[in-house]
Design an enzyme around this catalytic site. Sequence first.
Site, PDB file in Angstrom:
ATOM      1  N   CYS A 165      39.323  27.802 -31.487  1.00 46.77           N
ATOM      2  CA  CYS A 165      39.649  27.666 -30.072  1.00 46.77           C
ATOM      3  C   CYS A 165      41.150  27.502 -29.960  1.00 46.77           C
ATOM      4  CB  CYS A 165      38.939  26.476 -29.430  1.00 46.77           C
ATOM      5  SG  CYS A 165      39.435  26.237 -27.701  1.00 46.77           S
ATOM      6  N   MET A 203      41.086  32.636 -22.941  1.00 41.99           N
ATOM      7  CA  MET A 203      40.960  31.888 -24.178  1.00 41.99           C
ATOM      8  C   MET A 203      42.271  32.019 -24.956  1.00 41.99           C
ATOM      9  SD  MET A 203      38.282  33.910 -23.183  1.00 41.99           S
ATOM     10  CE  MET A 203      37.803  35.165 -24.363  1.00 41.99           C
TER      11      MET A 203
END
Length: 395
Positions: A104, A317
Amino acid sequence: MSSQPQIKIPATYMRGGTSKGVFFKLDDLPESAQVAGQARDQLLLRVIGSPDPYGKQIDGMGGATSSTSKTVILSKSTQPEHDVDYLFGQVSIDQPFVDWSGNCGNLTAAVGSFAISHGLVDPSRIPENGICTVRIWQKNIEKTIIAHVPITNSQVQETGDFELDGVTFPAAEVQIEFLDPADDGEEGGDMFPTGNVVDTLDVPEVGSFQATFINAGIPTIFLNAHDLGYTGTELQDAINSDAQALTRFEKIRAYGAVQMGLISDVSQAAARQHTPKIAFVAPASTYQSSSGKTVQAQDVDLLVRALSMGKLHHAMMGTAAVAIGTAAAIPGTLVNLAAGGGAREAVRFGHPSGSLRVGAQAEQQGEKWVVKKAIMSRSARVLMEGWVRVPSDSF
């Protein structure tokens, strides 16, 4: 009637970039969850509140979106010249699994500040005032990330005037460097798993599409918005309220994952929701972001919309931003062509919440493209710290 007591585990709830997650120190976890396996997965599922057939994660810390159903486990690094080992778990909302297949990028911005505040960085390396360089080993993808964390009076500085589209309030800027972000693969291939910057992706009963498959930041499939019947200016509701569109995207993603060599059969895609990502690109155009702010065509190089865990992301993202910056730097990719083509070391793209700039340094070595690093700025903040509680028989 069950009367199992709850146990409490030290944890910190943090925002990193446009994501939120529950952060743990590895040695604070129950012993059975300090190693990979069923106990760890079951614990994190219960912490977040999954699987939830209602899709709300009411009975846990998750926020019922891919951006808020996240967990992080940190420990002192076992790698030379690194400070902290960073392990990321993307928790499925409605299914009983944790996806460990990728990083992430957004929460990376919070890893450095957590590591400093929780004794994972040598105090001699933390200035009284200035920037602390935290060397992160990203265990999911086995890559080095450098976080530049501002320090004031020997403490992590979280407040500031850096604005990040998709985040409501300004905060302190944290610059992130993703070193050697491309995955060269076990066979020595380049970051393009097919060896091509553009391929044809055939999806039965859906169609054939031009696609750029890239392993940089996170495995990503880029398509042209026009080929999908979109303009690239779409916001979340336009995609996420269309069940047929989501089903089509998932089928395209599954066949793309096979073509990338990530899975051997499309049936395996359901258990690998976190990777690859799927995104669509379009030339720059003026549109109104989800906050109501107008993004002008002249202020961005291209438009990008990306899906995460089966839904259109509200912003972008962080790992996909790395893929965007990398692909934009390499002539001939769909991302590069949407941005106008040619050589470039940085790109600003429009996303549903606004825009983001990301830089990448790419060079061709023989027949392979190599990216030394990708750079972008994020921010991070502690939202709550203390303990999370879970029933003792839940893992």
